[in-house]
Design a protein around this motif. Structure first.
Motif, PDB file in Angstrom:
ATOM      1  N   PHE A   7       0.803  -1.215   0.000  1.00  0.00           N
ATOM      2  CA  PHE A   7       0.000   0.000   0.000  1.00  0.00           C
ATOM      3  C   PHE A   7       0.844   1.277   0.000  1.00  0.00           C
TER       4      PHE A   7
ATOM      5  N   GLU B 268       0.513   4.106  -2.864  1.00  0.00           N
ATOM      6  CA  GLU B 268       0.140   5.487  -2.601  1.00  0.00           C
ATOM      7  C   GLU B 268       1.192   6.451  -3.139  1.00  0.00           C
TER       8      GLU B 268
ATOM      9  N   ASP C 152       0.350   9.294  -5.858  1.00  0.00           N
ATOM     10  CA  ASP C 152       0.683  10.694  -5.568  1.00  0.00           C
ATOM     11  C   ASP C 152       1.540  11.291  -6.689  1.00  0.00           C
TER      12      ASP C 152
ATOM     13  N   HIS D 138      -6.319   5.176  -5.915  1.00  0.00           N
ATOM     14  CA  HIS D 138      -5.789   5.581  -4.607  1.00  0.00           C
ATOM     15  C   HIS D 138      -6.889   5.495  -3.555  1.00  0.00           C
ATOM     16  N   ALA D 139      -8.103   5.878  -3.931  1.00  0.00           N
ATOM     17  CA  ALA D 139      -9.235   5.773  -3.001  1.00  0.00           C
ATOM     18  C   ALA D 139      -9.470   4.322  -2.593  1.00  0.00           C
TER      19      ALA D 139
ATOM     20  N   CYS E  61      -6.877   3.342  -0.031  1.00  0.00           N
ATOM     21  CA  CYS E  61      -7.172   3.908   1.288  1.00  0.00           C
ATOM     22  C   CYS E  61      -8.313   3.150   1.960  1.00  0.00           C
TER      23      CYS E  61
ATOM     24  N   GLN F 262      -7.232   0.001   3.600  1.00  0.00           N
ATOM     25  CA  GLN F 262      -6.459   0.221   4.826  1.00  0.00           C
ATOM     26  C   GLN F 262      -7.295   0.813   5.948  1.00  0.00           C
TER      27      GLN F 262
ATOM     28  N   ASN G 247      -8.634   3.814   5.890  1.00  0.00           N
ATOM     29  CA  ASN G 247      -8.528   5.277   5.908  1.00  0.00           C
ATOM     30  C   ASN G 247      -9.725   5.831   5.138  1.00  0.00           C
TER      31      ASN G 247
ATOM     32  N   LYS H   7     -10.010   9.722   3.925  1.00  0.00           N
ATOM     33  CA  LYS H   7      -9.210  10.021   2.737  1.00  0.00           C
ATOM     34  C   LYS H   7      -9.788   9.326   1.511  1.00  0.00           C
ATOM     35  N   ALA H   8     -10.301   8.098   1.694  1.00  0.00           N
ATOM     36  CA  ALA H   8     -10.929   7.394   0.569  1.00  0.00           C
ATOM     37  C   ALA H   8     -12.089   8.203   0.015  1.00  0.00           C
TER      38      ALA H   8
END
Length: 221
Positions: free
Chosen positions: A30, A34, A38, A54-55, A58, A61, A63, A66-67
């Motif tokens: 991950f 990421e 980025d 990326h979503a 996240c 994980q 998150n 942020k997702a």
């Protein structure tokens, strides 16, 4: 290997880094994923696929905030995509943002229906729409669409996973777990996704679900 070569040969090409991120995501690395995503949006701030993938990383994980932000950005740059609102609906539900979840369910379902007018056998559009149907109270249609998706390919792991989500929401835990266990052998499931998917919350205390999580955590892949 292909994504690595792409980055080496085209280091300033945003899509090369997006492809590299997807490769890392499949490998469940991950942090590397990421970093790649980025880099992709640094090179092209309108790169839909980088935000979307990326979503997903996240979300796996846990998150969720942020997702949600990344799915929202993805939707800005490709508003016709049905997948983004249908997945964002799940994130909003997990965050307790029920009104926003309902609104994205309605939007995602409308976009999926438009897509299916041109691509009637797109199983992904069919099974992703089912979760929104259930949230909107369309239980019978959701079950019909779930069966339609399974008929397209009864062994496909992603179809089984998403049909499991429908069964779980419809109060059919054993059928849901049958589908999840069928999908498990493909290597495409992750413990993180199962834990954070709001459609599966009703299964969390079920012994078969806990056993499945344990197996996925122990899998070195």
């Amino acid at each position: 290997a292909a994504s690595k070569r792409a980055v080496e040969h085209a280091p300033e090409y945003s899509r090369a880094h997006t492809a590299r991120g997807v490769a890392h995501l499949i490998d469940k690395d991950f942090m590397a994923a990421e970093n790649a995503f980025d880099r992709a949006v640094t090179l092209n701030s309108r790169q839909f696929d980088a935000y979307y993938q990326h979503a997903r990383a996240c979300f796996q994980q846990g998150n969720l905030k942020k997702a949600a932000e990344l799915f929202e950005k993805a939707a800005m740059f490709q508003p016709e995509d049905y997948q983004t609102p249908l997945l964002l609906r799940q994130v909003y539900l997990s965050l307790g943002r029920v009104d926003e979840a309902k609104a994205t369910a309605q939007l995602g379902l409308a976009l999926a229906q438009q897509h299916l007018e041109l691509n009637s056998k797109d199983a992904r559009a069919i099974y992703l729409a089912c979760g929104s149907m259930i949230q909107l109270g369309m239980y019978q249609q959701a079950m019909q669409w779930s069966e339609k998706a399974l008929a397209i390919d009864p062994d496909d792991p992603m179809i089984n996973y998403n049909v499991a989500c429908c069964y779980a929401q419809a109060g059919e835990p054993e059928k849901a777990l049958d589908c999840l266990e069928k999908a498990k052998g493909s290597g495409s499931l992750s413990a993180g996704w199962l834990r954070n998917d709001s459609d599966l919350f009703s299964l969390h205390d079920h012994p078969r679900f806990q056993a499945l999580l344990t197996e996925l955590r122990a899998d070195p892949a």
